[in-house]
Design a protein around this motif. Structure first.
Motif, PDB file in Angstrom:
ATOM      1  N   PHE A 118       0.798  -1.230   0.000  1.00 31.61           N
ATOM      2  CA  PHE A 118       0.000   0.000   0.000  1.00 31.61           C
ATOM      3  C   PHE A 118       0.830   1.279   0.000  1.00 31.61           C
ATOM      4  O   PHE A 118       0.332   2.331  -0.395  1.00 31.61           O
ATOM      5  N   TYR A 119       2.088   1.220   0.426  1.00 28.10           N
ATOM      6  CA  TYR A 119       2.879   2.439   0.512  1.00 28.10           C
ATOM      7  C   TYR A 119       3.414   2.790  -0.882  1.00 28.10           C
ATOM      8  O   TYR A 119       3.951   1.932  -1.577  1.00 28.10           O
ATOM      9  N   PRO A 120       3.276   4.051  -1.313  1.00 30.85           N
ATOM     10  CA  PRO A 120       3.624   4.420  -2.701  1.00 30.85           C
ATOM     11  C   PRO A 120       5.033   4.025  -3.129  1.00 30.85           C
ATOM     12  O   PRO A 120       5.216   3.428  -4.194  1.00 30.85           O
ATOM     13  N   SER A 121       6.050   4.348  -2.327  1.00 29.06           N
ATOM     14  CA  SER A 121       7.423   4.038  -2.742  1.00 29.06           C
ATOM     15  C   SER A 121       7.674   2.535  -2.759  1.00 29.06           C
ATOM     16  O   SER A 121       8.443   2.032  -3.580  1.00 29.06           O
ATOM     17  N   VAL A 122       7.004   1.805  -1.862  1.00 26.19           N
ATOM     18  CA  VAL A 122       7.132   0.343  -1.842  1.00 26.19           C
ATOM     19  C   VAL A 122       6.521  -0.250  -3.101  1.00 26.19           C
ATOM     20  O   VAL A 122       7.091  -1.140  -3.737  1.00 26.19           O
ATOM     21  N   HIS A 159      -0.192  -4.511  -7.208  1.00 26.34           N
ATOM     22  CA  HIS A 159      -1.435  -3.761  -7.023  1.00 26.34           C
ATOM     23  C   HIS A 159      -1.520  -3.209  -5.605  1.00 26.34           C
ATOM     24  O   HIS A 159      -0.961  -3.773  -4.663  1.00 26.34           O
ATOM     25  N   PHE A 160      -2.264  -2.121  -5.472  1.00 30.38           N
ATOM     26  CA  PHE A 160      -2.482  -1.477  -4.184  1.00 30.38           C
ATOM     27  C   PHE A 160      -3.493  -2.268  -3.356  1.00 30.38           C
ATOM     28  O   PHE A 160      -4.529  -2.700  -3.867  1.00 30.38           O
ATOM     29  N   LEU A 161      -3.192  -2.460  -2.075  1.00 32.84           N
ATOM     30  CA  LEU A 161      -4.149  -3.082  -1.148  1.00 32.84           C
ATOM     31  C   LEU A 161      -3.854  -2.595   0.263  1.00 32.84           C
ATOM     32  O   LEU A 161      -2.778  -2.835   0.805  1.00 32.84           O
ATOM     33  N   ASP A 162      -4.818  -1.882   0.830  1.00 37.56           N
ATOM     34  CA  ASP A 162      -4.722  -1.381   2.199  1.00 37.56           C
ATOM     35  C   ASP A 162      -5.594  -2.265   3.082  1.00 37.56           C
ATOM     36  O   ASP A 162      -6.815  -2.255   2.969  1.00 37.56           O
ATOM     37  N   ALA A 210      -6.409  -2.102   6.203  1.00 40.37           N
ATOM     38  CA  ALA A 210      -7.314  -1.391   7.106  1.00 40.37           C
ATOM     39  C   ALA A 210      -8.605  -1.006   6.389  1.00 40.37           C
ATOM     40  O   ALA A 210      -9.705  -1.179   6.918  1.00 40.37           O
ATOM     41  N   THR A 211      -8.484  -0.502   5.164  1.00 40.04           N
ATOM     42  CA  THR A 211      -9.673  -0.160   4.380  1.00 40.04           C
ATOM     43  C   THR A 211     -10.445  -1.407   4.004  1.00 40.04           C
ATOM     44  O   THR A 211     -11.678  -1.444   4.057  1.00 40.04           O
ATOM     45  N   PHE A 212      -9.725  -2.451   3.643  1.00 42.70           N
ATOM     46  CA  PHE A 212     -10.351  -3.703   3.257  1.00 42.70           C
ATOM     47  C   PHE A 212     -11.144  -4.289   4.412  1.00 42.70           C
ATOM     48  O   PHE A 212     -12.212  -4.878   4.228  1.00 42.70           O
ATOM     49  N   ALA A 213     -10.625  -4.136   5.642  1.00 43.57           N
ATOM     50  CA  ALA A 213     -11.293  -4.689   6.813  1.00 43.57           C
ATOM     51  C   ALA A 213     -12.647  -4.046   7.048  1.00 43.57           C
ATOM     52  O   ALA A 213     -13.481  -4.579   7.789  1.00 43.57           O
ATOM     53  N   LEU A 214     -12.888  -2.900   6.421  1.00 41.57           N
ATOM     54  CA  LEU A 214     -14.184  -2.227   6.557  1.00 41.57           C
ATOM     55  C   LEU A 214     -15.186  -2.726   5.522  1.00 41.57           C
ATOM     56  O   LEU A 214     -16.199  -2.076   5.260  1.00 41.57           O
ATOM     57  N   ASP A 215     -14.912  -3.912   4.952  1.00 42.13           N
ATOM     58  CA  ASP A 215     -15.799  -4.545   3.968  1.00 42.13           C
ATOM     59  C   ASP A 215     -15.984  -3.663   2.743  1.00 42.13           C
ATOM     60  O   ASP A 215     -17.113  -3.365   2.323  1.00 42.13           O
ATOM     61  N   MET A 216     -14.881  -3.216   2.175  1.00 43.41           N
ATOM     62  CA  MET A 216     -14.903  -2.420   0.957  1.00 43.41           C
ATOM     63  C   MET A 216     -15.663  -3.168  -0.132  1.00 43.41           C
ATOM     64  O   MET A 216     -15.399  -4.342  -0.398  1.00 43.41           O
ATOM     65  N   ASP A 217     -16.610  -2.517  -0.750  1.00 46.93           N
ATOM     66  CA  ASP A 217     -17.447  -3.178  -1.744  1.00 46.93           C
ATOM     67  C   ASP A 217     -17.917  -2.132  -2.759  1.00 46.93           C
ATOM     68  O   ASP A 217     -18.374  -1.051  -2.372  1.00 46.93           O
ATOM     69  N   PRO A 218     -17.826  -2.414  -4.066  1.00 49.67           N
ATOM     70  CA  PRO A 218     -17.288  -3.651  -4.631  1.00 49.67           C
ATOM     71  C   PRO A 218     -15.761  -3.628  -4.637  1.00 49.67           C
ATOM     72  O   PRO A 218     -15.147  -2.564  -4.535  1.00 49.67           O
ATOM     73  N   LEU A 219     -15.177  -4.796  -4.773  1.00 48.87           N
ATOM     74  CA  LEU A 219     -13.731  -4.895  -4.800  1.00 48.87           C
ATOM     75  C   LEU A 219     -13.211  -4.554  -6.191  1.00 48.87           C
ATOM     76  O   LEU A 219     -13.813  -4.944  -7.186  1.00 48.87           O
ATOM     77  N   PRO A 220     -12.089  -3.842  -6.269  1.00 53.11           N
ATOM     78  CA  PRO A 220     -11.514  -3.513  -7.573  1.00 53.11           C
ATOM     79  C   PRO A 220     -10.780  -4.715  -8.155  1.00 53.11           C
ATOM     80  O   PRO A 220     -10.256  -5.568  -7.419  1.00 53.11           O
ATOM     81  N   ALA A 221     -10.750  -4.813  -9.480  1.00 50.81           N
ATOM     82  CA  ALA A 221      -9.949  -5.853 -10.137  1.00 50.81           C
ATOM     83  C   ALA A 221      -8.471  -5.572  -9.853  1.00 50.81           C
ATOM     84  O   ALA A 221      -8.071  -4.406  -9.756  1.00 50.81           O
ATOM     85  N   PRO A 222      -7.650  -6.582  -9.697  1.00 47.08           N
ATOM     86  CA  PRO A 222      -7.928  -8.016  -9.807  1.00 47.08           C
ATOM     87  C   PRO A 222      -8.306  -8.674  -8.481  1.00 47.08           C
ATOM     88  O   PRO A 222      -8.251  -9.887  -8.365  1.00 47.08           O
TER      89      PRO A 222
END
Length: 388
Positions: free
Chosen positions: A231-235, A259-262, A264-276
């Motif tokens: 999730f960190y930009p430089s990483v 791909h980006f994946l946070d 903490a945000t995901f744990a909030l049941d982000m919906d819909p999920l972005p591809a892939p």
């Protein structure tokens, strides 16, 4: 070439480079790489011990470690590495090699390979190393031959601990070594009836995902997709660069991307999920990704949502046994314990299926060791006691 002396005495004179074979030049470059690229702490597996209470058996671990050059962190090498005269000599030697490539022996492709390796090391020994950038090549033996993966580490950005993923940690090396030794445990089998999808959480430099993708390519297994996330930009930028270096051209059989994946945000049941991430994954990888108490809970949410249903799908997690991270380590078994749902006691949950303690040699100090826990986590419909 064994490291038995300083570069000024060990390396062949520049005037004789045109008489050396490509293999001999690569030996020289490898000698310099070991000298000026520090090793990864706690990254050589020495022993594995399965927990007696594991609910599943695993393939007995057996691996032959190839001969290694002397410990990169020995006193002798440390002294050579800090010698400014020897570093300057090395820079001049590499510069001459790169700038006189037209005089080298070998086919064009062989010369290009030698020059690319020399140029990368030149950057590492010169300006890049001063900023903390390290390019390292790691080797993992398999039944089909060795896998070699080159990754670049970059320093913390402004001291922000969130950018720590841009370093290659020992746990990633341990998980990579397990993947290379037992690819079938990660879905890499020739008789698969469907494509294999793999997700790497907190990929950092991407080592584990790159080793899995390389193993698939080596075994000629098609239909493998690896999604390496952080999730960190430089990483993420460094991760994408490492993937591009290892897989410079698109491969229809094996695909790997960042791909980006946070969490903490995901744990909030982000919906819909972005591809892939809008698809289930057969295999999920994680190494050295739990260093805050809340991380285990976030990861449990991600795994519960993205691990494909079925007993063959698994989350492979390697964490270090650090005294200073006891709370974080214990949180794994707390959140991945078997817990029946109040609404449906038979509902599947993700739980610890197997646990192993892994002992590794510490490259910096011969005789010392680092321990890791290796968890296999998957779906279960059975009500069991947590693995102890």
């Amino acid at each position: 070439m064994l490291l038995t002396g300083p570069p000024s005495l060990q390396l062949p004179p520049v005037r004789g480079l045109r008489t050396l074979s490509p293999d001999a030049l690569i030996d020289c470059i490898e000698y310099l790489r070991v000298l000026y690229s520090p090793g990864v702490r706690g990254s050589k597996i020495r022993a594995r011990a399965r927990s007696n209470s594991s609910s599943e058996s695993t393939t007995p671990f057996s691996i032959t470690v190839p001969p290694r050059l002397p410990d990169p962190e020995s006193d002798t090498i440390a002294a050579l590495r800090s010698d400014e005269f020897e570093r300057s000599y090395t820079l001049r030697w590499l510069s001459y090699l790169v700038n006189n490539s037209q005089n080298l022996l070998g086919t064009p492709s062989e010369v290009d390979y030698v020059v690319a390796r020399a140029a990368a090391l030149l950057a590492n020994c010169g300006g890049a190393s001063c900023t903390g950038v390290i390019s390292r090549t790691l080797h993992f033996p398999t039944e089909r031959g060795p896998i070699s993966v080159t990754v670049q580490d970059i320093p913390l950005e402004n001291g922000d601990i969130s950018s720590v993923g841009a370093q290659t940690w020992g746990g990633a090396c341990v998980l990579s070594e397990i993947i290379a030794a037992h690819p079938a445990d990660f879905g890499l089998v020739n008789n698969r009836s469907s494509p294999l999808t793999v997700l790497e959480l907190g990929a950092g430099t991407g080592l584990a995902g790159l080793v899995l993708a390389s193993a698939a390519k080596l075994m000629h297994i098609g239909g493998v997709t690896v999604v390496a996330t952080d999730f960190y930009p430089s990483v993420l930028e460094n991760l994408a660069a490492n993937i591009s270096t290892a897989f410079p051209a698109s491969d229809p059989a094996v695909s790997i991307s960042s791909h980006f994946l946070d969490w903490a945000t995901f744990a909030l049941d982000m919906d819909p999920l972005p591809a892939p991430l809008d698809q289930p994954f057969d295999v999920i990888l994680g190494a050295d990704i739990i260093y805050e108490p809340e991380h285990a809970a976030w990861i449990q949410s991600v795994v519960s949502r993205l691990l494909a249903p079925g007993t063959s799908s698994q989350f492979h997690l390697v964490i270090p046994l650090r005294k200073t991270h006891a709370l974080e380590s214990s949180s794994v078994e707390h959140v991945f314990r078997v817990n029946a749902s109040d609404e449906d006691p038979t509902a599947p949950v993700v739980t610890v299926l197997g646990k192993e303690r892994i002992v590794c040699d510490v490259e910096e100090n011969a005789g010392d060791e680092v321990e890791y826990l290796y968890y296999r986590i998957g779906w279960s419909r059975q009500i069991q006691e947590p693995v102890g």
